[in-house]
Design a protein around this motif. Structure first.
Motif, PDB file in Angstrom:
ATOM      1  N   MET A   1      12.305  10.172  14.975  1.00 13.45           N
ATOM      2  CA  MET A   1      11.074   9.620  14.401  1.00 13.45           C
ATOM      3  C   MET A   1      11.421   8.703  13.242  1.00 13.45           C
ATOM      4  SD  MET A   1       8.202  10.822  15.687  1.00 13.45           S
ATOM      5  CE  MET A   1       7.008  12.137  15.700  1.00 13.45           C
ATOM      6  N   ASP A   2      11.895   7.493  13.560  1.00 15.44           N
ATOM      7  CA  ASP A   2      12.274   6.623  12.454  1.00 15.44           C
ATOM      8  C   ASP A   2      11.249   5.526  12.229  1.00 15.44           C
ATOM      9  OD1 ASP A   2      12.753   5.368  14.759  1.00 15.44           O
ATOM     10  OD2 ASP A   2      14.864   4.868  14.384  1.00 15.44           O
ATOM     11  N   TRP A   3      10.049   5.710  12.795  1.00 17.80           N
ATOM     12  CA  TRP A   3       9.041   4.687  12.510  1.00 17.80           C
ATOM     13  C   TRP A   3       8.376   4.914  11.153  1.00 17.80           C
ATOM     14  CZ3 TRP A   3       3.616   5.811  12.588  1.00 17.80           C
ATOM     15  CH2 TRP A   3       3.305   7.112  13.010  1.00 17.80           C
ATOM     16  N   LEU A   4       8.694   6.088  10.538  1.00 18.85           N
ATOM     17  CA  LEU A   4       8.239   6.319   9.169  1.00 18.85           C
ATOM     18  C   LEU A   4       9.456   6.393   8.258  1.00 18.85           C
ATOM     19  CD1 LEU A   4       5.498   9.107   9.443  1.00 18.85           C
ATOM     20  CD2 LEU A   4       5.176   6.662   9.127  1.00 18.85           C
ATOM     21  N   THR A   5       9.344   5.827   7.060  1.00 22.91           N
ATOM     22  CA  THR A   5      10.436   5.952   6.088  1.00 22.91           C
ATOM     23  C   THR A   5      10.382   7.353   5.477  1.00 22.91           C
ATOM     24  OG1 THR A   5       9.082   5.270   4.227  1.00 22.91           O
ATOM     25  CG2 THR A   5      10.138   3.511   5.496  1.00 22.91           C
ATOM     26  N   PRO A   6      11.504   7.830   4.902  1.00 21.45           N
ATOM     27  CA  PRO A   6      11.497   9.151   4.250  1.00 21.45           C
ATOM     28  C   PRO A   6      10.375   9.258   3.223  1.00 21.45           C
ATOM     29  CG  PRO A   6      13.730   8.270   4.342  1.00 21.45           C
ATOM     30  CD  PRO A   6      12.822   7.183   4.856  1.00 21.45           C
ATOM     31  N   GLU A   7      10.101   8.178   2.524  1.00 16.48           N
ATOM     32  CA  GLU A   7       9.028   8.197   1.532  1.00 16.48           C
ATOM     33  C   GLU A   7       7.679   8.484   2.204  1.00 16.48           C
ATOM     34  OE1 GLU A   7       7.921   4.445   0.075  1.00 16.48           O
ATOM     35  OE2 GLU A   7       6.562   5.248  -1.442  1.00 16.48           O
ATOM     36  N   GLU A   8       7.498   7.845   3.388  1.00 16.38           N
ATOM     37  CA  GLU A   8       6.216   8.034   4.078  1.00 16.38           C
ATOM     38  C   GLU A   8       6.081   9.446   4.653  1.00 16.38           C
ATOM     39  OE1 GLU A   8       5.848   3.303   5.145  1.00 16.38           O
ATOM     40  OE2 GLU A   8       6.584   4.704   6.655  1.00 16.38           O
ATOM     41  N   TRP A   9       7.220   9.990   5.138  1.00 21.25           N
ATOM     42  CA  TRP A   9       7.203  11.401   5.562  1.00 21.25           C
ATOM     43  C   TRP A   9       6.785  12.294   4.408  1.00 21.25           C
ATOM     44  CZ3 TRP A   9       6.759  13.385  10.067  1.00 21.25           C
ATOM     45  CH2 TRP A   9       7.287  12.728  11.193  1.00 21.25           C
ATOM     46  N   ILE A 186      -2.058   4.416   0.598  1.00 22.02           N
ATOM     47  CA  ILE A 186      -2.563   3.205   1.260  1.00 22.02           C
ATOM     48  C   ILE A 186      -3.109   2.236   0.215  1.00 22.02           C
ATOM     49  CG2 ILE A 186      -4.343   2.302   2.812  1.00 22.02           C
ATOM     50  CD1 ILE A 186      -4.095   4.903   4.413  1.00 22.02           C
ATOM     51  N   TYR A 187      -3.887   2.789  -0.727  1.00 19.45           N
ATOM     52  CA  TYR A 187      -4.432   1.961  -1.799  1.00 19.45           C
ATOM     53  C   TYR A 187      -3.299   1.322  -2.597  1.00 19.45           C
ATOM     54  CZ  TYR A 187      -6.845   0.693  -6.086  1.00 19.45           C
ATOM     55  OH  TYR A 187      -7.327   0.013  -7.163  1.00 19.45           O
ATOM     56  N   GLY A 188      -2.278   2.121  -2.915  1.00 17.41           N
ATOM     57  CA  GLY A 188      -1.134   1.621  -3.679  1.00 17.41           C
ATOM     58  C   GLY A 188      -0.405   0.511  -2.940  1.00 17.41           C
ATOM     59  N   ALA A 189      -0.182   0.712  -1.636  1.00 18.83           N
ATOM     60  CA  ALA A 189       0.551  -0.274  -0.840  1.00 18.83           C
ATOM     61  C   ALA A 189      -0.225  -1.586  -0.743  1.00 18.83           C
ATOM     62  CB  ALA A 189       0.826   0.293   0.550  1.00 18.83           C
ATOM     63  N   LEU A 190      -1.567  -1.460  -0.729  1.00 18.48           N
ATOM     64  CA  LEU A 190      -2.396  -2.668  -0.639  1.00 18.48           C
ATOM     65  C   LEU A 190      -2.252  -3.549  -1.887  1.00 18.48           C
ATOM     66  CD1 LEU A 190      -5.702  -1.332   0.955  1.00 18.48           C
ATOM     67  CD2 LEU A 190      -4.277  -3.186   1.828  1.00 18.48           C
ATOM     68  N   GLN A 191      -1.866  -2.924  -2.997  1.00 17.48           N
ATOM     69  CA  GLN A 191      -1.719  -3.680  -4.251  1.00 17.48           C
ATOM     70  C   GLN A 191      -0.422  -4.479  -4.302  1.00 17.48           C
ATOM     71  OE1 GLN A 191      -4.511  -3.302  -6.307  1.00 17.48           O
ATOM     72  NE2 GLN A 191      -5.084  -2.100  -4.507  1.00 17.48           N
ATOM     73  N   ILE A 192       0.537  -4.103  -3.422  1.00 21.15           N
ATOM     74  CA  ILE A 192       1.863  -4.721  -3.484  1.00 21.15           C
ATOM     75  C   ILE A 192       2.002  -5.735  -2.345  1.00 21.15           C
ATOM     76  CG2 ILE A 192       4.348  -4.284  -3.456  1.00 21.15           C
ATOM     77  CD1 ILE A 192       3.588  -1.339  -4.222  1.00 21.15           C
ATOM     78  N   GLN A 198       3.544  -1.216   5.918  1.00 20.79           N
ATOM     79  CA  GLN A 198       3.413   0.166   5.445  1.00 20.79           C
ATOM     80  C   GLN A 198       1.950   0.606   5.489  1.00 20.79           C
ATOM     81  OE1 GLN A 198       4.470   1.080   1.328  1.00 20.79           O
ATOM     82  NE2 GLN A 198       5.235   3.071   2.019  1.00 20.79           N
ATOM     83  N   VAL A 199       1.055  -0.319   5.096  1.00 16.95           N
ATOM     84  CA  VAL A 199      -0.374  -0.007   5.157  1.00 16.95           C
ATOM     85  C   VAL A 199      -0.756   0.353   6.587  1.00 16.95           C
ATOM     86  CG1 VAL A 199      -2.697  -0.958   4.925  1.00 16.95           C
ATOM     87  CG2 VAL A 199      -0.973  -1.459   3.190  1.00 16.95           C
ATOM     88  N   VAL A 200      -0.281  -0.469   7.548  1.00 16.29           N
ATOM     89  CA  VAL A 200      -0.607  -0.198   8.954  1.00 16.29           C
ATOM     90  C   VAL A 200      -0.102   1.181   9.363  1.00 16.29           C
ATOM     91  CG1 VAL A 200      -0.141  -0.882  11.328  1.00 16.29           C
ATOM     92  CG2 VAL A 200      -0.652  -2.632   9.607  1.00 16.29           C
ATOM     93  N   ARG A 201       1.154   1.485   9.035  1.00 15.58           N
ATOM     94  CA  ARG A 201       1.717   2.778   9.445  1.00 15.58           C
ATOM     95  C   ARG A 201       0.939   3.939   8.845  1.00 15.58           C
ATOM     96  NH1 ARG A 201       6.689   0.094   8.593  1.00 15.58           N
ATOM     97  NH2 ARG A 201       6.958   1.070   6.569  1.00 15.58           N
ATOM     98  N   LEU A 202       0.609   3.835   7.544  1.00 13.39           N
ATOM     99  CA  LEU A 202      -0.113   4.929   6.887  1.00 13.39           C
ATOM    100  C   LEU A 202      -1.533   5.063   7.434  1.00 13.39           C
ATOM    101  CD1 LEU A 202       1.097   4.427   3.195  1.00 13.39           C
ATOM    102  CD2 LEU A 202       1.780   6.222   4.792  1.00 13.39           C
ATOM    103  N   ALA A 203      -2.145   3.919   7.744  1.00 11.09           N
ATOM    104  CA  ALA A 203      -3.511   3.969   8.288  1.00 11.09           C
ATOM    105  C   ALA A 203      -3.512   4.610   9.672  1.00 11.09           C
ATOM    106  CB  ALA A 203      -4.102   2.561   8.348  1.00 11.09           C
ATOM    107  N   VAL A 204      -2.510   4.228  10.495  1.00 10.63           N
ATOM    108  CA  VAL A 204      -2.403   4.836  11.828  1.00 10.63           C
ATOM    109  C   VAL A 204      -2.213   6.345  11.685  1.00 10.63           C
ATOM    110  CG1 VAL A 204      -0.912   5.047  13.852  1.00 10.63           C
ATOM    111  CG2 VAL A 204      -1.577   2.787  13.013  1.00 10.63           C
ATOM    112  N   LEU A 205      -1.401   6.742  10.715  1.00 10.42           N
ATOM    113  CA  LEU A 205      -1.166   8.159  10.457  1.00 10.42           C
ATOM    114  C   LEU A 205      -2.480   8.886  10.132  1.00 10.42           C
ATOM    115  CD1 LEU A 205       1.520   9.593  10.534  1.00 10.42           C
ATOM    116  CD2 LEU A 205       1.709   9.302   8.060  1.00 10.42           C
TER     117      LEU A 205
END
Lengths: 232, 210
Positions: A1-9, A186-192, A198-205
């Motif tokens: 499962m490498d479609w998520l980074t360790p941070e996202e896990w 997601i909110y944080g990623a949208l600011q950067i 990353q926003v897409v991956r977190l939203a799909v999650l």
């Protein structure tokens, strides 16, 4: 499962921990409140009802601010919990769980209360005449007949707490690894700039989690033999 | 004496009073709908608390205001066949029948499970859910559930109300068998004169509250 980074896990696991703890702790409280509101008659019941529903109608930011007033380090309640139970909430994952719990409470109380009110009390009195005391009647008649409402409360509560944003960021802040749950991330990623993927991956999650909870509840309902056909 | 009853009940704004004593066999409470017959059965079962008075069944007081006796429903050991049956919708016929049977202490189960099934002709229904039963079948299951709880006395509230005419004779015969073969004191509510004449050894007229 490498479609998520360790941070996202880490974000996913934190979200599940925060929501899981929030729901498990809230369920008995919600059940007790639902029972009192469905079965008891006492002066001031309207007030209790309104208080329980407050997080549903207030802007979440206001709920978060009220939590700050109640559980902050200088608030009497917050200091008491810190001194005697070692529980602190500010900037901690426990704070995110508390905010999620408070926001989920009214939805859970409503679902359980409706199902308790739908239980035919004549069936309870029939059980009493057959020799069952209060506790056995509750466990073998009331609880099974209200089980669809309890399951609905769990699903609604889980969905609400996983999506919790306003009260959490106000009360517990947005600390990576402590209070940065999915919506905050997601909110944080949208600011950067440049973190659109990353926003897409977190939203799909988030979508997967919510749909997963619904599917799980439908499966549980079916497994119970059709008696809980529709949870929501 | 089977039932010694002298009580006042409050039902809404009106107060109802009953006073009678009965011998063995089946005692019918006969009167028009709305006269408060069900309220009286509920009081004998312990589901409704009388304002005053006393209720004695087979020599044992189950309620006595002056002596501060008020047994809980589960301590009174009545077999109550409700007018609306009240089968547990989430339990199979077997689950319904076993509910009271399992709760009764072993020495008080005077009716064997198999005997009850045969007596009532419901052995083939055990795995069905109550919602799938016909009126007559549900009625017999309700009677079976009450008998299997090892009751000291029976309360039957219009047990023929939800039964079609074809099945009536069958269940009437059944109640006669319960009355004659099991010799339990029975309090029976009906507003049907022919039914009452056929079953009752004593008829108590109940008038609507003025």
């Amino acid at each position: 499962m490498d479609w998520l980074t360790p941070e996202e896990w880490g974000i996913l696991l934190l979200s599940l921990k925060v929501s899981g703890v929030a729901i498990v702790v809230t369920l008995p409280v919600a059940f007790a409140l639902a029972w009192v509101l469905a079965r008891w008659r006492f002066p001031g019941k309207v007030l209790v009802d309104a208080l329980v529903h407050l997080p549903l109608v207030l802007p979440p930011v206001v709920t978060g601010w009220l939590l700050l007033l109640a559980f902050g380090t200088n608030a009497p309640l917050g200091r008491f919990l810190d001194d005697y139970l070692g529980l602190t909430f500010l900037f901690r994952w426990t704070g995110a769980a508390l905010a999620a719990a408070v926001m989920a409470l009214p939805l859970m109380v409503r679902a359980i209360r409706l199902s308790l009110e739908a239980v035919d009390r004549r069936l309870e009195s029939a059980a009493r005449t057959l020799g069952a005391g209060r506790i056995r009647t509750f466990a073998s008649i009331t609880l099974p007949l209200a089980s669809s409402g309890i399951l609905a409360a769990l699903v609604l509560g889980l969905a609400r707490s996983i999506g919790e944003f306003g009260a959490t960021i106000t009360f517990a802040s947005n600390i990576p690894g402590e209070t940065r749950t999915l919506p905050l991330a997601i909110y944080g990623a949208l600011q950067i700039p440049g973190s659109e993927l990353q926003v897409v991956r977190l939203a799909v999650l988030s979508v997967l989690l919510s749909v997963g909870a619904l599917v799980l509840s439908e499966w549980l309902a079916r497994r119970s033999g059709g008696r809980l056909r529709h949870v929501l | 004496m089977s039932f010694e009853i002298d009580v006042r009940l409050r039902r809404g704004a009106t107060e109802l009073s009953y006073a009678f004593e009965t011998g063995n066999g089946l005692t019918a409470l006969f009167g028009p709908s709305g006269a408060g017959k069900t309220s009286l059965l509920d009081a004998v079962a312990g589901l409704v608390r009388p304002v005053s008075g006393r209720i004695v069944v087979s020599g044992k007081p189950v309620f006595d205001r002056e002596r501060r006796i008020d047994l809980r429903p589960e301590q009174r050991r009545c077999g109550y066949v409700f007018q609306d049956l009240r089968l547990f919708p989430h339990k199979s016929v077997r689950g319904n029948l076993e509910f009271g049977w399992k709760l009764a202490p072993q020495d008080q189960r005077w009716l064997a499970f198999e005997t009850a099934l045969e007596f009532l002709g419901i052995g083939h229904l055990l795995d069905r859910m109550p919602a799938t039963l016909s009126g007559g079948e549900a009625q017999r299951v309700a009677i079976g559930r009450a008998l299997l709880s090892g009751p000291r006395f029976l309360l039957m509230d219009e047990p023929l109300a939800s039964v079609d005419t074809a099945r009536r004779g069958e269940i009437l015969t059944l109640i006669e068998r319960v009355r004659d073969e099991l010799s339990l004191p029975i309090l029976y509510v009906s507003h049907d004169r022919a039914e009452v004449d056929r079953l009752a050894s004593r008829i108590i007229p109940v008038e609507p509250a003025g």
